[in-house]
Design a protein around this motif. Structure first.
Motif, PDB file in Angstrom:
ATOM      1  N   GLN A 156      76.355  40.020  30.488  1.00 12.15           N
ATOM      2  CA  GLN A 156      75.449  41.156  30.606  1.00 12.15           C
ATOM      3  C   GLN A 156      74.247  40.879  31.509  1.00 12.15           C
ATOM      4  O   GLN A 156      73.802  41.751  32.246  1.00 12.15           O
ATOM      5  CB  GLN A 156      74.995  41.598  29.210  1.00 12.15           C
ATOM      6  N   LYS A 157      73.714  39.660  31.468  1.00  6.92           N
ATOM      7  CA  LYS A 157      72.563  39.366  32.337  1.00  6.92           C
ATOM      8  C   LYS A 157      72.966  39.364  33.809  1.00  6.92           C
ATOM      9  O   LYS A 157      72.189  39.794  34.678  1.00  6.92           O
ATOM     10  CB  LYS A 157      71.923  38.040  31.950  1.00  6.92           C
ATOM     11  N   TRP A 158      74.206  38.898  34.095  1.00  5.12           N
ATOM     12  CA  TRP A 158      74.677  38.912  35.485  1.00  5.12           C
ATOM     13  C   TRP A 158      74.966  40.340  35.938  1.00  5.12           C
ATOM     14  O   TRP A 158      74.687  40.700  37.090  1.00  5.12           O
ATOM     15  CB  TRP A 158      75.926  38.049  35.617  1.00  5.12           C
ATOM     16  N   VAL A 159      75.507  41.135  35.041  1.00  2.82           N
ATOM     17  CA  VAL A 159      75.748  42.547  35.360  1.00  2.82           C
ATOM     18  C   VAL A 159      74.430  43.260  35.639  1.00  2.82           C
ATOM     19  O   VAL A 159      74.328  44.058  36.576  1.00  2.82           O
ATOM     20  CB  VAL A 159      76.500  43.240  34.205  1.00  2.82           C
ATOM     21  N   ALA A 160      73.410  42.960  34.856  1.00  2.00           N
ATOM     22  CA  ALA A 160      72.091  43.559  35.065  1.00  2.00           C
ATOM     23  C   ALA A 160      71.542  43.195  36.445  1.00  2.00           C
ATOM     24  O   ALA A 160      70.966  44.049  37.144  1.00  2.00           O
ATOM     25  CB  ALA A 160      71.126  43.116  33.975  1.00  2.00           C
ATOM     26  N   VAL A 202      73.326  42.415  39.104  1.00  2.00           N
ATOM     27  CA  VAL A 202      74.138  43.132  40.101  1.00  2.00           C
ATOM     28  C   VAL A 202      73.676  44.581  40.217  1.00  2.00           C
ATOM     29  O   VAL A 202      73.538  45.124  41.324  1.00  2.00           O
ATOM     30  CB  VAL A 202      75.633  43.069  39.723  1.00  2.00           C
ATOM     31  N   ILE A 203      73.424  45.223  39.071  1.00  2.00           N
ATOM     32  CA  ILE A 203      72.971  46.614  39.079  1.00  2.00           C
ATOM     33  C   ILE A 203      71.641  46.747  39.808  1.00  2.00           C
ATOM     34  O   ILE A 203      71.444  47.665  40.623  1.00  2.00           O
ATOM     35  CB  ILE A 203      72.850  47.139  37.633  1.00  2.00           C
ATOM     36  N   ALA A 204      70.699  45.839  39.534  1.00  2.00           N
ATOM     37  CA  ALA A 204      69.378  45.902  40.169  1.00  2.00           C
ATOM     38  C   ALA A 204      69.487  45.731  41.678  1.00  2.00           C
ATOM     39  O   ALA A 204      68.887  46.502  42.455  1.00  2.00           O
ATOM     40  CB  ALA A 204      68.469  44.823  39.573  1.00  2.00           C
ATOM     41  N   ILE A 205      70.274  44.749  42.106  1.00  2.00           N
ATOM     42  CA  ILE A 205      70.423  44.497  43.548  1.00  2.00           C
ATOM     43  C   ILE A 205      71.172  45.640  44.226  1.00  2.00           C
ATOM     44  O   ILE A 205      70.811  46.088  45.321  1.00  2.00           O
ATOM     45  CB  ILE A 205      71.149  43.154  43.772  1.00  2.00           C
ATOM     46  N   GLY A 227      66.035  49.914  40.309  1.00  2.00           N
ATOM     47  CA  GLY A 227      67.020  48.884  39.981  1.00  2.00           C
ATOM     48  C   GLY A 227      66.694  48.179  38.676  1.00  2.00           C
ATOM     49  O   GLY A 227      67.571  47.969  37.828  1.00  2.00           O
ATOM     50  N   ILE A 228      65.433  47.818  38.499  1.00  2.00           N
ATOM     51  CA  ILE A 228      65.020  47.106  37.276  1.00  2.00           C
ATOM     52  C   ILE A 228      65.173  48.001  36.053  1.00  2.00           C
ATOM     53  O   ILE A 228      65.705  47.589  35.017  1.00  2.00           O
ATOM     54  CB  ILE A 228      63.570  46.610  37.408  1.00  2.00           C
ATOM     55  N   ILE A 229      64.713  49.244  36.183  1.00  2.00           N
ATOM     56  CA  ILE A 229      64.797  50.182  35.055  1.00  2.00           C
ATOM     57  C   ILE A 229      66.253  50.478  34.704  1.00  2.00           C
ATOM     58  O   ILE A 229      66.647  50.460  33.532  1.00  2.00           O
ATOM     59  CB  ILE A 229      64.043  51.481  35.394  1.00  2.00           C
ATOM     60  N   THR A 230      67.063  50.753  35.736  1.00  2.00           N
ATOM     61  CA  THR A 230      68.475  51.064  35.501  1.00  2.00           C
ATOM     62  C   THR A 230      69.204  49.894  34.869  1.00  2.00           C
ATOM     63  O   THR A 230      69.989  50.061  33.931  1.00  2.00           O
ATOM     64  CB  THR A 230      69.162  51.458  36.816  1.00  2.00           C
ATOM     65  N   ALA A 231      68.945  48.679  35.372  1.00  2.00           N
ATOM     66  CA  ALA A 231      69.618  47.492  34.842  1.00  2.00           C
ATOM     67  C   ALA A 231      69.272  47.266  33.374  1.00  2.00           C
ATOM     68  O   ALA A 231      70.146  47.040  32.533  1.00  2.00           O
ATOM     69  CB  ALA A 231      69.239  46.269  35.672  1.00  2.00           C
ATOM     70  N   GLY A 232      67.974  47.344  33.064  1.00  2.00           N
ATOM     71  CA  GLY A 232      67.542  47.121  31.684  1.00  2.00           C
ATOM     72  C   GLY A 232      68.070  48.177  30.735  1.00  2.00           C
ATOM     73  O   GLY A 232      68.601  47.864  29.662  1.00  2.00           O
ATOM     74  N   LEU A 233      67.964  49.446  31.143  1.00  2.00           N
ATOM     75  CA  LEU A 233      68.413  50.532  30.280  1.00  2.00           C
ATOM     76  C   LEU A 233      69.934  50.557  30.128  1.00  2.00           C
ATOM     77  O   LEU A 233      70.447  50.974  29.083  1.00  2.00           O
ATOM     78  CB  LEU A 233      67.921  51.873  30.822  1.00  2.00           C
ATOM     79  N   THR A 234      70.653  50.117  31.155  1.00  2.00           N
ATOM     80  CA  THR A 234      72.117  50.068  31.060  1.00  2.00           C
ATOM     81  C   THR A 234      72.557  49.115  29.958  1.00  2.00           C
ATOM     82  O   THR A 234      73.416  49.448  29.129  1.00  2.00           O
ATOM     83  CB  THR A 234      72.733  49.626  32.399  1.00  2.00           C
ATOM     84  N   VAL A 235      71.982  47.921  29.936  1.00  2.00           N
ATOM     85  CA  VAL A 235      72.328  46.930  28.911  1.00  2.00           C
ATOM     86  C   VAL A 235      71.927  47.430  27.524  1.00  2.00           C
ATOM     87  O   VAL A 235      72.689  47.333  26.557  1.00  2.00           O
ATOM     88  CB  VAL A 235      71.668  45.573  29.214  1.00  2.00           C
ATOM     89  N   ILE A 236      70.707  47.984  27.429  1.00  2.00           N
ATOM     90  CA  ILE A 236      70.233  48.503  26.138  1.00  2.00           C
ATOM     91  C   ILE A 236      71.116  49.649  25.655  1.00  2.00           C
ATOM     92  O   ILE A 236      71.508  49.708  24.480  1.00  2.00           O
ATOM     93  CB  ILE A 236      68.765  48.970  26.256  1.00  2.00           C
ATOM     94  N   LEU A 237      71.432  50.567  26.563  1.00  2.00           N
ATOM     95  CA  LEU A 237      72.263  51.718  26.215  1.00  2.00           C
ATOM     96  C   LEU A 237      73.647  51.278  25.771  1.00  2.00           C
ATOM     97  O   LEU A 237      74.182  51.794  24.783  1.00  2.00           O
ATOM     98  CB  LEU A 237      72.376  52.665  27.414  1.00  2.00           C
ATOM     99  N   ILE A 243      81.353  49.454  36.217  1.00  2.00           N
ATOM    100  CA  ILE A 243      80.762  48.194  35.768  1.00  2.00           C
ATOM    101  C   ILE A 243      80.683  48.081  34.247  1.00  2.00           C
ATOM    102  O   ILE A 243      80.423  47.000  33.713  1.00  2.00           O
ATOM    103  CB  ILE A 243      79.362  48.014  36.391  1.00  2.00           C
ATOM    104  N   VAL A 244      80.914  49.192  33.544  1.00  2.00           N
ATOM    105  CA  VAL A 244      80.805  49.182  32.079  1.00  2.00           C
ATOM    106  C   VAL A 244      81.741  48.158  31.449  1.00  2.00           C
ATOM    107  O   VAL A 244      81.377  47.474  30.485  1.00  2.00           O
ATOM    108  CB  VAL A 244      81.072  50.589  31.511  1.00  2.00           C
ATOM    109  N   ASP A 245      82.954  48.031  31.974  1.00  2.00           N
ATOM    110  CA  ASP A 245      83.932  47.096  31.404  1.00  2.00           C
ATOM    111  C   ASP A 245      83.432  45.655  31.423  1.00  2.00           C
ATOM    112  O   ASP A 245      83.796  44.860  30.552  1.00  2.00           O
ATOM    113  CB  ASP A 245      85.259  47.177  32.159  1.00  2.00           C
ATOM    114  N   PHE A 246      82.602  45.307  32.385  1.00  2.00           N
ATOM    115  CA  PHE A 246      82.097  43.938  32.478  1.00  2.00           C
ATOM    116  C   PHE A 246      81.009  43.651  31.443  1.00  2.00           C
ATOM    117  O   PHE A 246      80.643  42.499  31.243  1.00  2.00           O
ATOM    118  CB  PHE A 246      81.545  43.675  33.888  1.00  2.00           C
ATOM    119  N   LEU A 247      80.506  44.708  30.801  1.00  2.00           N
ATOM    120  CA  LEU A 247      79.461  44.522  29.793  1.00  2.00           C
ATOM    121  C   LEU A 247      80.019  44.122  28.433  1.00  2.00           C
ATOM    122  O   LEU A 247      79.254  43.797  27.525  1.00  2.00           O
ATOM    123  CB  LEU A 247      78.644  45.809  29.640  1.00  2.00           C
TER     124      LEU A 247
END
Length: 413
Positions: free
Chosen positions: A182-186, A188-191, A220-230, A172-176
């Protein structure tokens, strides 16, 4: 004449001998980083085994299994490095990869203290993918999860849960890359994280537990948020480092710059002029000015080694570990082997062709501003009509902005 030719050839060979030294020095640095990665991976496995109170034999076996896994990972990096493809720049920065690996090793130890199906394992694959690629990021992530799952005494379903999340994170990194995605990717990650947690915990326990649903939501929420930030943080740092590298390779104290200046004063002045003008043209159209400046400076570097110019220029750039954007521009030199495929490559080609014509014409002829304008118009129209920029994503608006800059502001004489 017979005396001058051997002297000139010897000079070029003497300067060329300096380049393998750069590669040899880097080879030692790369070797150290690989050793650090291997040792840190084995230490992580042993620490996890000790914290989980595995038997001494199991700890040793876990340590050696981690070494075998890391050998595969390092071989993967070396394969990409030797190919010197798009991964060339990333694979050379073993320091960044080693640091990311170390952070993931620490995370693996911390995750041992979290309940089952709670650890945000996807982040490890995301982080390693950003600094390498999806295949190596996935491979590294699986290694961390093998150590984590064995040390934690998790079952097959917990391991499968982690692997599925790791694969998702690596892919999923390529979609970021596009900020608007990025908000849609977040989401997807959470769900996806919630769904995986519910499904695999049900397969593991045979029932849907409200705690697992809560864990899945939080994870899901933590992973999604931290993924975008990271992703934003790492790409910003990598971009800044890339800009520093591009500036360094065209600075006066860089060895290859000195070689060019000693080889031919005329070629050096031409390279500087193309570099400076290409940088400003890139700013005019919103392209990368650092890539354009470096590509413009080394655009004719193949001439220093002789024919074939394109191949020699690319080899020389790769042997000095140039960023791949610059190598790409050099591989498209003058449209001989391939047409420009980026805006920066098209800009460099335009500027080089215009400056080259100004270099060969008499300054008295060009002293009239009208003659200068005609020459710029003629050169750009010829190149455009020949279809040289059809693959570069070069819009008419960009073309006009560059033409206007060359006519009104560029110091071509």
């Amino acid at each position: 004449m017979k005396r001058k030719r051997p002297k000139e050839k010897k000079k070029i060979e003497t300067e060329a001998e300096k380049r393998p030294m750069l590669e040899d020095n880097w080879s030692w640095k790369r070797f150290y980083m690989i050793c650090i990665m291997m040792v840190s991976g084995m230490i992580t496995a042993v620490i996890c085994g000790c914290l989980s109170k595995l038997t001494p034999g199991s700890r040793i076996a876990l340590g050696f299994s981690s070494a075998l896994f890391l050998i595969i990972f390092v071989l993967g990096m070396e394969i990409y490095r030797l190919k010197k493809g798009w991964f060339h720049e990333k694979a050379n920065n073993y320091v960044r990869i080693s640091i990311s690996h170390g952070v993931c090793c620490v995370a693996t130890i911390i995750f041992l203290f979290l309940p089952s199906y709670v650890a945000p394992v996807m982040l490890m694959a995301v982080g390693m993918t950003i600094v390498t690629n999806s295949s190596l990021g996935m491979l590294a992530g699986i290694f961390y999860c093998v150590v984590w799952n064995i040390s934690k005494g998790g079952g097959v379903y917990q391991f499968l849960w982690a692997v599925v999340l790791l694969v998702c994170g690596a892919m999923i990194v390529d979609f970021l890359k596009e900020k608007e995605n990025q908000k849609w990717v977040a989401m997807v990650i959470a769900i996806f994280t919630l769904g995986c947690t519910v499904v695999f915990s049900y397969l593991d326990t045979g029932k849907i537990n409200i705690n697992m649903i809560s864990y899945g939501v939080c994870n899901g929420i933590i992973t999604a948020g931290l993924t975008v930030i990271l992703y934003r943080w790492l790409t910003e740092r990598m971009s800044h480092t890339s800009e520093q590298t591009l500036e360094r390779i065209i600075s006066e104290d860089f060895s290859l710059v000195q070689v060019m200046r000693n080889f031919s004063k005329a070629d050096y002045r031409h390279a500087r002029k193309v570099s400076d003008i290409a940088r400003e043209c890139a700013k005019e159209v919103g392209a990368d000015p650092f890539v354009a400046a470096a590509g413009g400076f080394y655009y004719r570097i193949g001439r220093m080694e002789g024919k074939p110019y394109v191949e020699n220029g690319v080899l020389l750039a790769k042997s000095n570990y140039f960023p791949m954007q610059v190598v790409q521009i050099l591989s498209e030199y003058n449209g001989e082997k391939a047409l420009p495929t980026t805006v920066e490559s098209a800009i460099v080609h335009i500027v080089d062709s215009v400056v080259a014509k100004f270099d060969v014409l008499d300054k008295n002829t060009l002293s009239n501003s009208w003659n200068q304008d005609i020459l710029v118009y003629q050169t750009l129209n010829e190149n455009s009509a020949a279809g040289l920029y059809d693959k570069a994503g070069f819009s008419m608006n960009m073309f006009l902005k560059i033409r206007d800059y060359l006519i009104k502001e560029a110091k071509l004489l």
